[in-house]
Design an enzyme around this catalytic site. Structure first.
Site, PDB file in Angstrom:
ATOM      1  N   PRO A  95       0.816  -1.132  -0.254  1.00 46.87           N
ATOM      2  CA  PRO A  95      -0.172  -0.078  -0.013  1.00 46.87           C
ATOM      3  C   PRO A  95       1.029   1.248  -0.091  1.00 46.87           C
ATOM      4  CG  PRO A  95       0.086  -1.071   2.197  1.00 46.87           C
ATOM      5  CD  PRO A  95       0.792  -2.056   1.214  1.00 46.87           C
TER       6      PRO A  95
ATOM      7  N   HIS B 115       7.823  -4.217   7.530  1.00 46.49           N
ATOM      8  CA  HIS B 115       8.833  -3.162   6.713  1.00 46.49           C
ATOM      9  C   HIS B 115      10.032  -3.272   7.612  1.00 46.49           C
ATOM     10  CE1 HIS B 115       9.521   0.740   4.576  1.00 46.49           C
ATOM     11  NE2 HIS B 115      10.647   0.250   4.636  1.00 46.49           N
TER      12      HIS B 115
ATOM     13  N   CYS C 119       3.164   3.818   8.681  1.00 48.82           N
ATOM     14  CA  CYS C 119       3.363   4.929   8.251  1.00 48.82           C
ATOM     15  C   CYS C 119       3.811   5.987   9.040  1.00 48.82           C
ATOM     16  CB  CYS C 119       1.823   5.336   7.435  1.00 48.82           C
ATOM     17  SG  CYS C 119       2.056   7.217   6.729  1.00 48.82           S
TER      18      CYS C 119
ATOM     19  N   MET D 212       0.790   5.552  -0.142  1.00 45.77           N
ATOM     20  CA  MET D 212      -0.279   6.717  -0.291  1.00 45.77           C
ATOM     21  C   MET D 212       0.046   7.373  -1.525  1.00 45.77           C
ATOM     22  SD  MET D 212      -2.130   6.738   2.351  1.00 45.77           S
ATOM     23  CE  MET D 212      -2.683   8.515   2.162  1.00 45.77           C
TER      24      MET D 212
ATOM     25  N   GLY E 298      10.280  -3.523   2.175  1.00 48.88           N
ATOM     26  CA  GLY E 298      11.399  -2.498   2.237  1.00 48.88           C
ATOM     27  C   GLY E 298      12.555  -2.828   1.393  1.00 48.88           C
TER      28      GLY E 298
END
Length: 331
Positions: A12, A166, A95, A14, A207
């Site tokens: 995902p 991540h 996030c 943004m 990552g």
């Protein structure tokens, strides 16, 4: 399909993995798990749901990522997402943006693993589809050893079906969201150690993965790999996913079918009041390294952005690429 079948996912992201981006990615791989951008639970409950949550049926399997820290609101948003037809609900615990910090969710939740567990438990109780979490290995001065273990222990006790990690810290003080994608060092071995400790749980890694080959290497140690910016900037690599990760037969990619699918999709979007650029902005890197790719990019960067641009512009851009030479080089 069990959760263990999700060996490769697209992260995902943004402002990037909207419904148009996901439709493109699905034309390239039938099996990879796709994720929405993070959508805040309050927006799902109170906002324009079709605009926020609508997706094309061809996107399956597709997961909805939620942001929030109120178990009751997350449970309600999860129920709404399930009713829309999503295959999974994912909680964002990674996030680092200013917006999520002000709302005390995203990576901030790494500091409150008990609250994350409560959120997962509430969502699990409200839906019948998988509930998963995406996190960092820690934030700020946290020791990634106990920080990641505490988060993982809590969410799995609460019933989480998977944990995507991540493999770098998030620094909430002193680094921008962009710097948080590159500056903190990657620590893949920390995620590998978590998997060794949680052998019966799904642990995926994210990552800095630059290729399908690197992703396959990670799957020697964990259950799944998640591609982020590499998939977005060079989406053409996704054409190799089904063969590499799911046992499909390697074959020459059907560029004609791709052209037709994207042109038809763009036409439908324009008929609903959208613009061609909403679709084409995700396609600029599609033919990276192929003959004619530069001219293709030029057309999408200029003609496709003009008011009134239609699918004919997209077809003209495709026509600039020498697919015959591309097929010959792949043979």
């Amino acid at each position: 399909m069990t959760y263990q079948s999700h060996r490769l996912a697209i992260a995902p992201m943004m402002d990037w993995t909207d419904r148009h981006c996901r439709f493109l990615h699905r034309q390239l791989t039938r099996r990879a798990l796709l994720y929405t951008e993070m959508v805040v639970a309050d927006a799902v409950i109170q906002g324009a749901r079709e605009r926020l949550l609508g997706f094309d049926d061809t996107e399956h399997p597709v997961a909805l990522q939620l942001g929030g820290s109120d178990p009751r609101k997350l449970a309600e948003a999860a129920r709404i997402g399930e009713a829309f037809g999503y295959d999974e609900i994912n909680l964002n615990v990674g996030c680092p943006s200013d917006r999520v910090q002000s709302g005390t969710f995203g990576a901030c939740l790494m500091k409150t693993p008990g609250l994350v567990a409560d959120c997962v438990a509430a969502m699990k109780a409200s839906v019948g589809i998988p509930v998963t979490v995406k996190c960092r290995i820690g934030v700020d001065e946290q020791d990634p050893g106990p920080a990641l273990d505490a988060l993982a222990d809590g969410v799995f006790v609460a019933g989480a079906d998977a944990l995507w990690v991540h493999a770098r810290k998030a620094w909430l003080e002193g680094l921008s969201p962009k710097e948080n994608r590159d500056v903190p060092p990657l620590d893949y071995s920390r995620v590998y150690r978590l998997k060794a400790r949680k052998q019966n749980k799904f642990i995926g890694i994210n990552g800095g993965i630059q290729s399908l080959e690197e992703a396959l290497d990670h799957i020697d140690h964990v259950d799944g790999a998640m591609l982020g910016r590499t998939a977005y900037h060079t989406p053409g690599i996704l054409a190799g996913v089904d063969a590499a990760f799911y046992g499909g037969k390697p074959n020459t990619f059907d560029f004609v079918a791709l052209i037709d699918a994207m042109a038809d999709y763009a036409a439908r979007h324009i008929e609903r009041g959208g613009r061609l650029v909403h679709v084409t902005r995700h396609m600029v890197g599609l033919f990276h390294g192929l003959p004619g790719a530069r001219r293709y990019r030029q057309i999408l960067s200029t003609d496709a952005t003009r008011p009134g641009a239609g699918p004919d512009v997209l077809k003209a851009a495709f026509a600039a690429v020498d697919f015959g030479r591309a097929d010959a080089e792949a043979a």
